[in-house]
Design an enzyme around this catalytic site. Structure first.
Site, PDB file in Angstrom:
ATOM      1  N   HIS A  98       0.769  -1.252   0.000  1.00 23.03           N
ATOM      2  CA  HIS A  98       0.000   0.000   0.000  1.00 23.03           C
ATOM      3  C   HIS A  98       0.798   1.299   0.000  1.00 23.03           C
ATOM      4  CE1 HIS A  98      -3.539  -2.445   0.462  1.00 23.03           C
ATOM      5  NE2 HIS A  98      -3.040  -3.002   1.543  1.00 23.03           N
ATOM      6  N   VAL A 107      -8.427  -5.843  -6.211  1.00 24.92           N
ATOM      7  CA  VAL A 107      -8.451  -4.421  -5.893  1.00 24.92           C
ATOM      8  C   VAL A 107      -7.321  -4.111  -4.918  1.00 24.92           C
ATOM      9  CG1 VAL A 107      -9.831  -2.511  -4.964  1.00 24.92           C
ATOM     10  CG2 VAL A 107     -10.973  -4.419  -6.084  1.00 24.92           C
ATOM     11  N   HIS A 134      -3.340  -3.371   7.787  1.00 22.82           N
ATOM     12  CA  HIS A 134      -4.395  -3.688   6.823  1.00 22.82           C
ATOM     13  C   HIS A 134      -5.020  -2.389   6.330  1.00 22.82           C
ATOM     14  CE1 HIS A 134      -8.207  -5.247   5.233  1.00 22.82           C
ATOM     15  NE2 HIS A 134      -8.835  -4.476   6.077  1.00 22.82           N
TER      16      HIS A 134
END
Length: 124
Positions: free
Chosen positions: A12, A43, A119
């Site tokens: 990320h 995604v 997360h």
């Protein structure tokens, strides 16, 4: 073994670019960050902010996670993000992604000591 915090960074974090530079950004990043190795991850969101700024979210607004857990946090300010979404003609191992850029608040789940993001839950 890769820690949850390190996995979050790999999947990320992209502080070095301010936004998705090209239409090919997602295809390149999803591959180089190893999210297309055994399947195409459908995604994924990249955050174009410093790691320190994203880690600080763990001490911002406490919100419920999508799965009902209570260890999620929403950023006080909007952040530059790129959503990579698998496109219709994508088929493993030739994963194809479409990039959508946005400025949104991010929601991350945090755990551990030090208390860090593990997360990416959502953007709002």
């Amino acid at each position: 073994k890769e820690s949850a915090a390190a996995k979050f960074e790999r999947q990320h974090m992209d502080p070095s670019t301010s936004s998705a530079s090209s239409s090919n950004y997602c295809n390149q990043m999803m591959q180089s960050r190893k999210m297309t190795q055994d399947r195409c991850k459908p995604v994924n969101t990249f955050v174009h902010e410093s790691l320190a700024d994203v880690q600080a979210v763990c001490f911002q607004k406490n919100v419920a996670c999508k799965n009902g857990q209570s260890n999620c946090y929403q950023s006080n300010s909007a952040m530059h993000i790129t959503d990579c979404r698998e496109s219709g003609n994508s088929k493993y191992p030739n994963c194809v992604y479409k990039a959508t850029q946005a400025e949104k608040h991010i929601i991350v789940a945090c755990e551990g000591n030090p208390y860090v993001p593990v997360h990416f839950d959502a953007s709002v």
